[in-house]
Design an enzyme around this catalytic site. Structure first.
Site, mmCIF file in Angstrom:
data_model
loop_
_atom_site.group_PDB
_atom_site.id
_atom_site.type_symbol
_atom_site.label_atom_id
_atom_site.label_comp_id
_atom_site.label_asym_id
_atom_site.label_seq_id
_atom_site.Cartn_x
_atom_site.Cartn_y
_atom_site.Cartn_z
ATOM 1 N N ASP A 106 0.838 -1.184 0.000
ATOM 2 C CA ASP A 106 0.000 0.000 0.000
ATOM 3 C C ASP A 106 0.891 1.259 0.000
ATOM 4 O O ASP A 106 1.711 1.416 -0.896
ATOM 5 C CB ASP A 106 -0.964 -0.060 1.193
ATOM 6 C CG ASP A 106 -1.941 1.092 1.247
ATOM 7 O OD1 ASP A 106 -2.899 1.106 0.462
ATOM 8 O OD2 ASP A 106 -1.734 2.000 2.083
ATOM 9 N N TYR A 213 -1.407 11.430 2.131
ATOM 10 C CA TYR A 213 -2.246 11.684 0.959
ATOM 11 C C TYR A 213 -2.218 13.156 0.557
ATOM 12 O O TYR A 213 -2.231 13.475 -0.635
ATOM 13 C CB TYR A 213 -3.681 11.243 1.246
ATOM 14 C CG TYR A 213 -3.816 9.745 1.370
ATOM 15 C CD1 TYR A 213 -3.973 8.949 0.241
ATOM 16 C CD2 TYR A 213 -3.761 9.123 2.617
ATOM 17 C CE1 TYR A 213 -4.087 7.578 0.342
ATOM 18 C CE2 TYR A 213 -3.865 7.747 2.727
ATOM 19 C CZ TYR A 213 -4.027 6.975 1.590
ATOM 20 O OH TYR A 213 -4.132 5.611 1.690
ATOM 21 N N HIS A 271 -6.965 -6.460 -0.889
ATOM 22 C CA HIS A 271 -5.886 -5.474 -0.847
ATOM 23 C C HIS A 271 -4.851 -5.860 0.205
ATOM 24 O O HIS A 271 -3.658 -5.617 0.026
ATOM 25 C CB HIS A 271 -6.489 -4.103 -0.535
ATOM 26 C CG HIS A 271 -5.495 -3.000 -0.434
ATOM 27 N ND1 HIS A 271 -4.875 -2.451 -1.531
ATOM 28 C CD2 HIS A 271 -5.019 -2.318 0.643
ATOM 29 C CE1 HIS A 271 -4.052 -1.491 -1.143
ATOM 30 N NE2 HIS A 271 -4.122 -1.385 0.161
#
Length: 290
Positions: A106, A213, A271
């Site tokens: 990730d 982010y 994921h």
């Protein structure tokens, strides 16, 4: 394999005033494990014992902003240059000339990709778990399907509101991600989840993790336009096919940018592929390292 925490050493190193916590175990060639969002070093609980038993020395940090590592203020502290320099500092702290492998999942995968571009001399191999090459992800934002899946990345650009939502109902959004996304029953136990909750509850942790982010879309972020440097290092991509955050075609990097890549798709994994199929992931990593 079961993690015996009595075999782990908890250590700290400091770079530019930021103290980084990591666990270390084993002896032999160095393998660095970089966790994703919203995790911590403990997310590698299935991989650490397998790598150690196979004769590797493992260090698994809490990435800056997470758990026991420092949480510097400001979005700029989470620029990709800072994140990759942290990995270089960890290798130096381990007293190694280079890592036999850097493994990332990730967001850890995003940092690992960038590290291979910026510090090719510091690693021999690169392993990626459900984390697209930055150029592939940036291109995918031109498609409606990936934009829908990545809605949270854009929502996280808003100040303060994402932290309020993340804290709502005892971190329900984060708990749903790490505890409900995995397809294997019991992949995350209540005891495991308590470790995550403790990490999320630390002062400053929510803003720090979301700042990854926020920094990603800035000029100094990982999602930069323009052609990135080629990665000639051997690369293994392990991809859980039931990823609700990333389109399946993002697994394969552009061969012009990553010519020595092998992609292994695991159809019955999410994921969080290393939670769902730890034995398969471990075997793939060990075969790759050998």
């Amino acid at each position: 394999m079961t993690l015996d925490e009595s075999t782990l050493s908890h250590r700290y190193t400091e770079r530019s005033g930021v103290r980084l916590h990591y666990v270390e175990a084993g002896e032999g060639p160095l393998v660095v494990l970089l966790h994703g969002f919203p995790e911590l070093w403990y997310s590698w609980r299935h991989q650490i014992p397998a790598l150690v038993e196979a004769g590797y020395r493992v260090i698994a940090p809490d990435m800056r902003g997470y758990n026991l590592s420092d949480k510097p203020e400001g979005v700029a502290a989470y620029a990709i240059g800072e994140l990759t320099a942290d990995v270089a500092a960890l290798i130096q702290a381990a007293g190694a000339e280079r890592a036999a492998a850097v493994v990332g999942h990730d967001w850890g995968a995003g940092v690992a990709w960038a590290f291979a571009m910026r510090y090719p001399e510091l690693l021999e191999r690169l392993a990626i778990l459900n984390g697209p090459h930055p150029a592939r992800l940036l291109a995918a934002f031109r498609t409606a399907r990936q934009l829908r899946k990545s809605w949270y990345m854009f929502f996280f650009q808003i100040p303060k509101l994402p932290e309020l939502l993340a804290r709502w109902s005892d971190y329900a959004m984060f708990r749903a991600s790490v505890a409900e996304d995995p397809r294997r029953p019991g992949a995350v136990t209540e005891e495991d989840l308590a470790r995550y909750l403790e990490a999320w509850s630390r002062p400053g942790a929510l803003t720090a993790s979301i700042n990854y982010y926020r920094a990603a879309f800035r000029p100094s972020g990982v999602l930069q336009s323009g052609k990135p440097p080629r990665i000639d290092t051997p690369v293994l991509v392990i991809w859980g096919e039931h990823d609700r955050y990333l389109e399946s075609d993002l697994a394969t990097p552009d061969p012009a940018l990553v010519p020595n890549a092998r992609v292994v798709r695991i159809p019955d994994a999410s994921h969080f592929v290393h939670y769902d199929r730890p034995e398969r992931v471990n075997q793939l990593l060990l075969d790759f390292l050998r």
